[in-house]
Enzyme design. Structure first.
Site, PDB file in Angstrom:
ATOM      1  N   TYR A 291      33.551  33.910  33.054  1.00 10.28           N
ATOM      2  CA  TYR A 291      33.236  32.793  33.957  1.00 10.28           C
ATOM      3  C   TYR A 291      31.779  32.900  34.430  1.00 10.28           C
ATOM      4  O   TYR A 291      31.162  31.908  34.806  1.00 10.28           O
ATOM      5  CB  TYR A 291      34.127  32.856  35.202  1.00 10.28           C
ATOM      6  CG  TYR A 291      35.568  32.430  35.029  1.00 10.28           C
ATOM      7  CD1 TYR A 291      36.063  31.944  33.817  1.00 10.28           C
ATOM      8  CD2 TYR A 291      36.447  32.494  36.111  1.00 10.28           C
ATOM      9  CE1 TYR A 291      37.389  31.566  33.683  1.00 10.28           C
ATOM     10  CE2 TYR A 291      37.776  32.102  35.989  1.00 10.28           C
ATOM     11  CZ  TYR A 291      38.245  31.640  34.783  1.00 10.28           C
ATOM     12  OH  TYR A 291      39.552  31.255  34.666  1.00 10.28           O
ATOM     13  N   GLY A 292      31.282  34.166  34.435  1.00  6.89           N
ATOM     14  CA  GLY A 292      30.023  34.453  35.118  1.00  6.89           C
ATOM     15  C   GLY A 292      28.794  33.763  34.563  1.00  6.89           C
ATOM     16  O   GLY A 292      27.780  33.671  35.241  1.00  6.89           O
TER      17      GLY A 292
ATOM     18  N   CYS B  25      39.051  37.426  41.280  1.00  5.99           N
ATOM     19  CA  CYS B  25      37.793  37.244  40.541  1.00  5.99           C
ATOM     20  C   CYS B  25      36.745  36.774  41.542  1.00  5.99           C
ATOM     21  O   CYS B  25      36.928  35.741  42.198  1.00  5.99           O
ATOM     22  CB  CYS B  25      38.024  36.195  39.461  1.00  5.99           C
ATOM     23  SG  CYS B  25      36.531  35.719  38.574  1.00  5.99           S
ATOM     24  N   ASN B  26      35.674  37.533  41.667  1.00  5.72           N
ATOM     25  CA  ASN B  26      34.604  37.156  42.612  1.00  5.72           C
ATOM     26  C   ASN B  26      33.962  35.835  42.201  1.00  5.72           C
ATOM     27  O   ASN B  26      33.681  34.979  43.042  1.00  5.72           O
ATOM     28  CB  ASN B  26      33.517  38.232  42.628  1.00  5.72           C
ATOM     29  CG  ASN B  26      34.007  39.548  43.188  1.00  5.72           C
ATOM     30  OD1 ASN B  26      33.744  39.876  44.325  1.00  5.72           O
ATOM     31  ND2 ASN B  26      34.722  40.326  42.394  1.00  5.72           N
TER      32      ASN B  26
ATOM     33  N   CYS C  33      32.343  42.527  41.084  1.00  8.06           N
ATOM     34  CA  CYS C  33      33.089  41.840  40.024  1.00  8.06           C
ATOM     35  C   CYS C  33      34.323  42.699  39.787  1.00  8.06           C
ATOM     36  O   CYS C  33      34.209  43.936  39.717  1.00  8.06           O
ATOM     37  CB  CYS C  33      32.237  41.756  38.762  1.00  8.06           C
ATOM     38  SG  CYS C  33      33.150  41.273  37.272  1.00  8.06           S
ATOM     39  N   THR C  34      35.482  42.073  39.676  1.00 10.60           N
ATOM     40  CA  THR C  34      36.713  42.871  39.598  1.00 10.60           C
ATOM     41  C   THR C  34      36.822  43.650  38.288  1.00 10.60           C
ATOM     42  O   THR C  34      37.637  44.563  38.183  1.00 10.60           O
ATOM     43  CB  THR C  34      37.951  41.976  39.795  1.00 10.60           C
ATOM     44  OG1 THR C  34      37.869  40.866  38.880  1.00 10.60           O
ATOM     45  CG2 THR C  34      38.038  41.480  41.214  1.00 10.60           C
ATOM     46  N   HIS C  35      36.015  43.294  37.297  1.00 10.97           N
ATOM     47  CA  HIS C  35      36.012  44.098  36.072  1.00 10.97           C
ATOM     48  C   HIS C  35      35.378  45.483  36.318  1.00 10.97           C
ATOM     49  O   HIS C  35      35.724  46.445  35.634  1.00 10.97           O
ATOM     50  CB  HIS C  35      35.195  43.404  34.962  1.00 10.97           C
ATOM     51  CG  HIS C  35      35.929  42.295  34.257  1.00 10.97           C
ATOM     52  ND1 HIS C  35      36.223  41.091  34.863  1.00 10.97           N
ATOM     53  CD2 HIS C  35      36.424  42.204  32.994  1.00 10.97           C
ATOM     54  CE1 HIS C  35      36.853  40.313  33.983  1.00 10.97           C
ATOM     55  NE2 HIS C  35      36.984  40.956  32.858  1.00 10.97           N
TER      56      HIS C  35
HETATM   57  N1  DGL Z   1      36.128  39.460  37.042  1.00  9.47           N
HETATM   58  C1  DGL Z   1      35.236  38.411  37.379  1.00  9.47           C
HETATM   59  C2  DGL Z   1      34.612  38.623  38.755  1.00  9.47           C
HETATM   60  O1  DGL Z   1      35.166  39.301  39.584  1.00  9.47           O
HETATM   61  C3  DGL Z   1      34.162  37.952  36.482  1.00  9.47           C
HETATM   62  C4  DGL Z   1      34.018  38.192  35.073  1.00  9.47           C
HETATM   63  C5  DGL Z   1      33.506  36.967  34.356  1.00  9.47           C
HETATM   64  O2  DGL Z   1      32.298  36.731  34.277  1.00  9.47           O
HETATM   65  O3  DGL Z   1      34.376  36.243  33.884  1.00  9.47           O
HETATM   66  O4  DGL Z   1      33.558  38.086  39.024  1.00  9.47           O
END
Ligand code: DGL
Length: 280
Positions: free
Chosen positions: A44-45, A75-76, A188-190
């Site tokens: 998404y980022g 997800c942030n 970021c949760t990753h």
């Molecule tokens: N896990 C997502 C977050 O916390 C972002 C990763 C993405 O770019 O999709 O922002």
């Protein structure tokens, strides 16, 4: 009417939300959980805000068809872009978002310099920038923003320990250390999924003293508080709690992620979500 027996919907652009799910499972072991990994649309980022908003609403609508009693935007990037629109669409539903832990970062820093690792989209979001200004004003902490282009993808593709991921972490973390950061927010949760690799980078730089901030635990506590306030906590019952996962990509890939990251093997279903059409 929301029921305590209904499931909680948790979603992320991919596997990053598993770093939040593990805290929810630990703190709320009696809850039925649905996890949605939007891996076909990740990351998404690097996408425009209106595209992320439209996609997040589609995922929430999908989870709503399963009768969820609460939503966790694990997800942030999605939270910063779309939590306001989600709350407008589902005003009666408890919704917990994840934002970079600037407040705990400011509380932890000893020298007032806090590095923030996050996606580009998160760091550009007006909601995030307003939070940064507000906490800077209240605490005097300086936030050094580091967009980590490509890092969530590396984690999504299970390159947790690869040389390329390690080199990327070095590239993103060193400038923050050079500017004096003594605290790093994992925005970021990753990123908590590569915490061990981050700690290795810090140790190699002789900076094992740097504090890492991960808000997964705080998010689970906030969810528990909201459910309790709304009388929506599921009591321990005869039926054990369940976890079901959905993915917009391959179920085999998500199964591998669950097994390797959390050591569990929930049923995983593949779901097609229409690509959002955003008017220009
Ligand atoms: N896990 C997502 C977050 O916390 C972002 C990763 C993405 O770019 O999709 O922002």
């Amino acid at each position: 009417m929301l029921s305590p027996d209904a499931p909680i919907g948790i979603f992320d652009s991919g596997v990053g939300g598993l770093s939040v799910l593990r805290h929810i499972q630990a703190q709320l072991p009696h809850e039925h959980l649905l996890y949605f990994a939007d891996s076909s649309f990740a990351p998404y980022g690097d996408k425009p805000e209106d595209v992320v908003v439209a996609r997040v609403l589609s995922i929430a609508d999908y989870l709503a068809t399963h009768g969820v009693k609460a939503l966790v935007v694990a997800c942030n990037t999605a939270t910063v872009a779309a939590v306001r629109e989600l709350r407008e669409r589902y005003p009666a539903m408890p919704i917990v978002g994840v934002e970079p832990g600037l407040k705990p970062g400011a509380a932890s820093t000893r020298n007032g310099k806090v590095g923030v690792l996050a996606t580009e989209r998160t760091l550009l979001g007006s909601k995030f920038l307003a939070l940064r200004d507000q906490i800077h004003e209240a605490t005097g902490a300086d936030f050094l923003l580091q967009p980590c282009v490509g890092l969530a993808d590396q984690i999504e593709f299970k390159e947790l320990d690869s040389g390329e991921t390690a080199a990327m972490l070095e590239r993103y973390i060193h400038p923050l250390l050079d500017q004096g950061a003594d605290t790093l927010v994992l925005g970021c949760t990753h990123y908590p999924l590569v915490r061990a690799s981050i700690e290795r980078v810090l140790a190699r730089a002789g900076r094992a003293d740097v504090v890492l901030i991960d808000t997964g635990d705080a998010v689970a506590r906030q969810l528990a508080r909201l459910l309790e306030a709304e009388h929506l906590l599921r009591p321990a019952g005869e039926q054990p709690a369940s976890l079901t996962a959905f993915t917009s990509a391959s179920s085999a890939a998500l199964t591998v992620a669950f097994t390797s990251l959390l050591g569990i093997d929930p049923p995983v279903h593949e779901v097609e979500i229409a690509v959002p059409v955003v008017s220009q």
